[in-house]
Design an enzyme around this catalytic site. Structure first.
Site, mmCIF file in Angstrom:
data_model
loop_
_atom_site.group_PDB
_atom_site.id
_atom_site.type_symbol
_atom_site.label_atom_id
_atom_site.label_comp_id
_atom_site.label_asym_id
_atom_site.label_seq_id
_atom_site.Cartn_x
_atom_site.Cartn_y
_atom_site.Cartn_z
ATOM 1 N NE ARG A 86 8.062 11.064 7.097
ATOM 2 C CZ ARG A 86 7.146 10.450 6.369
ATOM 3 N NH1 ARG A 86 6.543 9.367 6.838
ATOM 4 N NH2 ARG A 86 6.822 10.896 5.173
ATOM 5 C CG ASP B 228 -0.694 -0.049 5.556
ATOM 6 O OD1 ASP B 228 0.240 -0.041 4.733
ATOM 7 O OD2 ASP B 228 -1.593 0.815 5.582
ATOM 8 C CG PHE C 274 -0.882 6.846 7.422
ATOM 9 C CD1 PHE C 274 0.382 7.363 7.186
ATOM 10 C CD2 PHE C 274 -1.955 7.344 6.691
ATOM 11 C CE1 PHE C 274 0.575 8.360 6.230
ATOM 12 C CE2 PHE C 274 -1.763 8.334 5.739
ATOM 13 C CZ PHE C 274 -0.496 8.853 5.502
ATOM 14 C CE1 TYR D 213 2.313 7.200 -1.458
ATOM 15 C CE2 TYR D 213 0.637 6.113 -2.779
ATOM 16 C CZ TYR D 213 1.034 6.709 -1.597
ATOM 17 O OH TYR D 213 0.144 6.802 -0.551
HETATM 18 C C1 LIG Z 1 1.343 6.366 2.773
HETATM 19 C C2 LIG Z 1 0.339 5.665 3.599
HETATM 20 C C3 LIG Z 1 -1.029 5.675 3.258
HETATM 21 C C4 LIG Z 1 -1.553 6.479 2.099
HETATM 22 O O1 LIG Z 1 -2.777 6.004 1.630
HETATM 23 P P1 LIG Z 1 -3.277 6.419 0.182
HETATM 24 O O2 LIG Z 1 -4.647 5.916 0.080
HETATM 25 O O3 LIG Z 1 -2.317 5.824 -0.811
HETATM 26 O O4 LIG Z 1 -3.210 7.918 0.092
HETATM 27 C C5 LIG Z 1 -1.889 4.910 4.033
HETATM 28 N N1 LIG Z 1 -1.457 4.202 5.087
HETATM 29 C C6 LIG Z 1 -0.152 4.187 5.443
HETATM 30 C C7 LIG Z 1 0.281 3.371 6.612
HETATM 31 C C8 LIG Z 1 0.770 4.937 4.729
HETATM 32 O O5 LIG Z 1 2.050 4.952 5.106
#
Ligand SMILES: *Cc1c(COP(=O)(O)O)cnc(C)c1O
Length: 393
Positions: A352, A180, A109, A205
């Site tokens: 998705r 993660d 991500f 969330y």
């Molecule tokens: C959803 C997601 C995020 C989002 O990060 P936030 O700081 O909560 O906005 C980060 N990394 C991954 C792998 C995700 O799937």
């Protein structure tokens, strides 16, 4: 196991986006009202003690710990996942000061990689963020690697790394692993303590249904944080925040990875959302998710030859989401949403669908497949209103 009644889902909606934002648990509304009206409204600042707001981050952390196979006291909550990635990496790198490679994969991500880039630049010690293809990660885990930062389940395709195997390989060469769990917590049967994972981070969330902006979490193996001096040394990670000492003394264990004042309303909502998991076994959830996913793949492939499966076909290599590719995927998802089936889109061409057995049934999957087939077979996505791309996809 199915507990659709625990959620407020609008009639006529098949919700296949719980991998991005879980739906509203019924208990969350009541809890939010109690926190706002009774605790904040009536108790005012006394609520830090009388409603134990001060203990809430730890209590919620311990509840999340159970869901990811970690011991009480090893999970801290707060902030957002991006920040927790930063903290985990900042804790990991000093454990291997002579190594300069932060390894990740090209499927990660973006925010995880941005945070790694930023930390490496700030540290100014010559760290490099190296990304390789997901299939090439294992071979790239060498004695040059200080930390391996990986998202367990790919947010686009649902492809899942072999956590046990890669964790073991890291241990063998002395690299620190940071998992993660954004798309894993609440979807998969995890065993962080059993695998001796070094660090893990995640958000609440998505599959944990904590609501938009719900706080993130960070897991740290106890021996790694015992001597860790946090980079983001906030007062809520201090051993005695209200002693107001000039010098920073870290709290015990993972608690030192807290930073500032906890988001009390959001944490209360998350606490109520976690009630849904009481008495549920993640292994059962996982089995049900695999069953529904296989049904969805079979139905869509039989009805929609123009879509190609973007997720691994083998369930052991897939998280709790199924993705398909189509050049007009964005418009197709928009058309689908207008017909009551909510999924989402990620560039360049990924449609998705999160598969969440807590509230998605076989009948939902069959109905969603039929509606998708209708949208595709009749080119319903060609309607002009689907051309404009919204800010959030
Ligand atoms: C959803 C997601 C995020 C989002 O990060 P936030 O700081 O909560 O906005 C980060 N990394 C991954 C792998 C995700 O799937």
């Amino acid at each position: 196991m199915l507990c659709r009644d625990a959620f407020e889902l609008p009639d006529g909606i098949v919700y296949l986006d719980g991998n991005s934002l879980g739906p509203l648990p019924k208990g969350a509304r009541e809890r939010a009202m109690k926190t706002i009206e009774h605790e904040w409204g009536q108790e005012l600042i006394r609520a830090w003690n009388s409603a134990d707001w001060i203990g809430l981050p730890t209590r919620v952390g311990d509840r999340i710990a159970r869901l990811i196979g970690a011991a009480p006291g090893t999970v801290a909550t707060g902030d957002t996942l991006s920040l927790k990635v930063y903290q985990a990496l900042a804790a990991a790198l000093p454990l291997r000061p002579e190594r300069k490679v932060i390894l990740s994969d090209t499927g990660n991500f973006p925010t995880d990689l941005y945070m790694a880039d930023g930390l490496a630049a700030l540290m100014g010690q010559g760290h490099r963020v190296v990304t390789v293809a997901p299939e090439a990660v294992e071979a790239a885990i060498t004695e040059d690697v200080a930390a391996l930062l990986l998202t367990h389940v790919d947010y686009r395709t649902g492809r899942m790394h072999d956590m046990a195997r890669l964790t073991e390989k890291c241990a063998a060469v002395g690299a620190i692993i940071i998992w993660d769990l954004a798309h894993s917590a609440g979807a998969l049967d995890l065993d962080l303590a059993g695998l001796e994972v070094d660090f893990a981070v995640g958000c609440t969330y998505k599959f944990l249904n904590g609501g938009p902006g719900a706080p993130a979490f960070i897991y740290a193996r106890p021996d790694h944080v015992a001597d860790h001096a946090p980079t983001l040394a906030g007062w809520m990670g201090h051993a005695a925040p209200f002693a107001m000492e000039r010098g920073y003394r870290p709290a015990d264990g993972a608690e030192r990875l807290r930073i500032g004042t906890p988001p009390v309303v959001q944490l209360s909502i998350l606490d109520a959302a976690l009630d849904v998991w009481d008495g549920l076994d993640l292994a059962d959830i996982r089995r049900a998710s695999l069953h529904l996913s296989e049904l969805f793949i079979a139905e869509v492939e039989a009805r929609c030859p123009m879509l190609s499966l973007a997720s691994p076909r083998d369930g052991h290599e897939r998280g709790s989401q199924v993705s398909f590719r189509h050049p007009e995927g964005y418009r197709a998802v928009r058309a689908l949403i207008d017909r009551g089936v909510i999924g989402d889109f990620r560039p360049p061409d990924i449609m998705r669908f999160g598969i969440t057995p807590l509230y998605v049934t076989e009948a939902d999957i069959l109905s969603a497949s039929k509606i998708l087939a209708d949208v595709m077979a009749h080119d319903l996505w060609r309607a002009p209103e689907y051309k404009r791309v919204a800010r959030v996809t």
